[in-house]
Design an enzyme around this catalytic site. Structure first.
Site, PDB file in Angstrom:
ATOM      1  N   GLY B  48      -8.143  12.299 -45.111  1.00 12.85           N
ATOM      2  CA  GLY B  48      -6.692  12.328 -45.246  1.00 12.85           C
ATOM      3  C   GLY B  48      -6.165  13.556 -44.534  1.00 12.85           C
ATOM      4  N   ALA B 107     -11.096   5.908 -45.794  1.00 13.37           N
ATOM      5  CA  ALA B 107     -12.332   6.588 -46.192  1.00 13.37           C
ATOM      6  C   ALA B 107     -12.834   6.075 -47.534  1.00 13.37           C
ATOM      7  CB  ALA B 107     -12.087   8.091 -46.258  1.00 13.37           C
ATOM      8  N   ASP B 129      -2.726  12.362 -51.925  1.00 11.74           N
ATOM      9  CA  ASP B 129      -1.675  11.646 -52.647  1.00 11.74           C
ATOM     10  C   ASP B 129      -1.955  11.753 -54.148  1.00 11.74           C
ATOM     11  OD1 ASP B 129       0.058   9.787 -53.734  1.00 11.74           O
ATOM     12  OD2 ASP B 129      -0.176   8.372 -52.061  1.00 11.74           O
ATOM     13  N   GLU B 205      -0.222  21.539 -42.749  1.00 12.02           N
ATOM     14  CA  GLU B 205       1.234  21.410 -42.773  1.00 12.02           C
ATOM     15  C   GLU B 205       1.747  21.351 -44.209  1.00 12.02           C
ATOM     16  OE1 GLU B 205      -0.777  20.046 -40.667  1.00 12.02           O
ATOM     17  OE2 GLU B 205       0.037  20.783 -38.781  1.00 12.02           O
ATOM     18  N   GLU B 206       0.989  20.601 -45.039  1.00 13.81           N
ATOM     19  CA  GLU B 206       1.364  20.518 -46.451  1.00 13.81           C
ATOM     20  C   GLU B 206       1.312  21.905 -47.078  1.00 13.81           C
ATOM     21  OE1 GLU B 206       2.385  18.208 -48.682  1.00 13.81           O
ATOM     22  OE2 GLU B 206       2.719  16.839 -47.009  1.00 13.81           O
TER      23      GLU B 206
END
Lengths: 432, 231
Positions: B48, B107, B129, B205-206
């Site tokens: 992810g 995955a 998530d 980025e998160e």
């Protein structure tokens, strides 16, 4: 129109004198004495009959088809033919000592356990447990010498429950012992040549996974080779390191699961082609321009107990194929094909004898069940006419006035659900 | 789009088994044309990977490892692909960023199709998530059943890295990893000394978004224990 609904499933005990069948949402037991069968037990899932009307309403709702981005592209007609909206009783399984019968019941997603009490001539099926699961149980195997049962569900999890204790575990307290992120289609236990135990699970994403048992957290290997879902697999008792599997592919696969190697495969596509009908035409939303996409799948593959043969059938066809297995190499060759008068619904095996149940729903024939035995003299498999007739006669005479097993077109129980496992739910023709 | 359902049948491309995977397409610099073999194999996976920030920061730190990002969302994967192509072009002289790439994949379903037993030394799960709803918990990337598959592709001593800004998810991941017999939590002092933890904390980025919002970041790292021998 036949009197009785087709038998969705059948299983015999090893002596062959007790036969259990599923008709609609009932389990019936027949006993054979001197070649004559009589009804000795029955159980009907009351929850199923209450649910039927609700289910058929659900079945008419229109299913929206989405593409990968979640856009509604096209409304598919629903239910697609063969999708199991009706309520089933499936996976009849006997414990090794044959003292208990286990079945999966769709109505409340539960597993039912019966004690078989042969002394009770009126009803030998004593329900001792009804264990509901969070998701619909789809495959069953017996573990711990008949103390436990392993249940593989449509959500991809395997749960273990005890058979002998009648109390029910709350479904929110259940922890899976193993899982796939895919619908499970089969589960079985196996021993390697060093005596180590393994659990083998198959799913609708082409995977056959082998994990240690009971240390299911240690994955040993996968068997790679299927390009479509796996619907059925079996391990021959005469060579426990081999495994045969089939499903949405055009071939039956032979493996040495212990080594993780593929031994051979048998491509049946040319054999089956002349026998495929309009029923095998792919659903409209998966069709090409020429409208000639044909889809078929193997429902079941089963080996004989002591002789090197296996039998399989393709869903919604009348043919049972018997393959000979080379005991040295595992190579598969066609031994025989047996054509029945109607489509095969289910296949089982007991002591080198195969048994098929047929879809007689559109005829007046009374060939609900056919036993296929191996003739030592001719070395061929042939239908045991006397046995089959004796069984069918007993079946009809004992349940013909029984409304709960009557063939009724308004609630024809789903007999053809395998092809709907084909992994193409999101292929959008105009996106290809 | 922030989410993708891992259970649905996306039209995915995946090899039928690890030996069928053509890695030369993703890492041409590490393909030996003469022997028709890869000179390195993937040892680090970012499951992810999102927009690829971690891959890009890991690349110079692990020049001898091939690093693969797996991402289920199509547009995000395309973006990362373009980003890596641009980086490779801009650093063509130094041949940098040849050891990272991304592929679109699920995955949770197909990780064993890509990697052999014990192939990976590090797996990253960064800001997965959270799937807040109870009935969606099986869709979480860390579950006790999936951990067995991650343990299969990780070599003994390999490390699972997790980071999230959702405390509830952090507790969930820690609980399941701690319960799993093949994983053992690494200490805070180990975390403080590990360069990947630093990169993970700052690179993605998160992570940067959480930084801007002054949110918390929860980190947990686990070591893949040796497989116990079975009688």
């Amino acid at each position: 129109m036949a009197l009785i609904h087709p038998l969705q499933s059948l299983i015999s005990n090893s002596a062959g004198n007790l036969v259990f069948v599923v008709i609609k949402s009932s389990v019936l037991a027949f006993k054979c004495v001197d070649g004559q069968y009589s009804l000795v037990g029955r159980w009907t899932d009351d929850l199923a009959s209450n649910e039927t009307s609700k289910q058929s309403e659900d079945a008419t709702t229109v299913k929206k088809l989405k593409d990968n981005e979640g856009q509604v592209v096209k409304k598919a007609e629903s239910p697609a033919p063969g999708i199991a909206f009706s309520l089933q009783v499936r996976n009849l399984t006997l414990t090794h000592d044959e003292s208990k019968l286990i079945a999966c019941v769709d109505s409340d997603k539960s597993v039912v356990v019966f004690e078989i009490d042969e002394k009770d001539g009126a009803n030998c099926l004593k329900l001792i447990k009804r264990q509901p699961f969070p998701k619909r149980p789809n495959a069953v195997t017996i573990a711990e010498n008949g103390d436990k049962v392993l249940i593989a569900d449509k959500f991809g999890d395997v749960h273990r429950i005890s058979i002998n204790q009648s109390e029910v575990v709350k479904s929110e307290e259940m922890e899976p012992i193993l899982g796939h992120v895919s619908m499970l289609t089969g589960v079985t236990l196996a021993k390697n040549s060093q005596g180590q135990n393994f659990i083998i699970t198959s799913d609708r994403d082409e995977h056959i996974k082998i994990s240690h048992y009971p240390q299911c957290f240690i994955v040993d290997k996968w068997l790679f080779g299927h390009n479509e879902f796996v619907s059925s697999f079996c391990i021959p008792s005469w060579n426990p390191s081999w495994l045969f599997s089939a499903g949405g592919d055009d071939s039956i696969f032979a493996w040495n699961w212990e080594k993780g190697s593929k031994l051979s495969h048998f491509d049946f596509s040319d054999l089956i082609k002349p026998h495929l009908t309009k029923a095998h035409r792919g659903a409209d939303r998966f069709q090409n321009e020429k409208k000639d996409v044909i889809e078929c799948a193997v429902s079941r593959v089963l080996t004989c107990e002591s002789i090197p043969f296996l039998a399989f059938f393709v869903e919604a066809t009348k043919l049972l194929y018997v393959l000979e297995i080379c005991p040295k190499s595992g190579a598969l060759t066609l031994k025989q094909s047996i054509k029945f008068t109607h489509n095969i619904v289910s296949l089982s095996e007991s002591h080198d004898e195969f048994c098929v149940t047929l879809d007689t729903s559109k005829s007046d024939d009374e060939e609900y069940v056919n036993f296929v035995e191996y003739d030592q003299e001719t070395e061929d498999f042939m239908i045991d006419i006397a046995k089959s007739e004796a069984f069918n006669k007993a079946l009809i005479s004992s349940v013909k006035d029984d409304a709960s097993v009557k063939a009724d077109e308004t609630d024809l129980y789903s007999l053809y659900g395998i092809i709907s496992l084909k992994n193409m739910g999101n292929i959008i023709p105009d996106q290809l | 789009r922030a989410h993708s359902n891992p259970f649905s049948d996306h039209q995915l491309e995946y090899p039928s088994c690890p030996d069928d995977m053509d890695w030369s397409r993703l890492y041409p610099h590490f393909y030996d044309k003469e022997n028709k073999k890869m000179t390195k194999e993937v040892t680090i996976a970012d499951i992810g990977c999102g927009f690829g920030g971690l891959l890009i920061d890991l690349s110079p730190e692990f020049p001898d490892d091939l690093i693969l990002g797996m991402e289920i969302r199509v547009q995000v994967t395309n973006y990362v692909e373009d980003r890596i192509i641009a980086l490779r072009n801009n650093h063509a002289k130094k041949m940098a960023y040849q050891n990272i790439n991304v592929l679109r994949g699920n995955a949770m379903k197909f990780i064993p199709n890509f990697f052999l037993k014990g192939q990976l030394s590090k797996m990253f799960f960064c800001f997965p998530d959270p799937h807040f709803k109870q009935r969606k918990h099986k869709a979480r990337i860390i579950t006790n059943t999936l951990l067995s598959e991650y343990a299969y592709v990780l070599k003994e001593g390999g490390v699972v890295y997790t980071i999230t800004d959702v405390e509830d998810l952090h507790n969930w991941m820690v609980k399941h990893l701690e319960e799993h017999p093949l994983f053992e939590r690494l200490s805070e002092s180990w975390e403080n000394e590990d360069k990947c933890v630093t990169i993970m904390r700052n690179a993605t980025e998160e992570g940067k978004k959480v930084e801007r919002k002054k949110g918390d970041k929860f980190i947990a790292c686990f070591k893949r224990l040796p497989t116990p021998s079975i009688a």
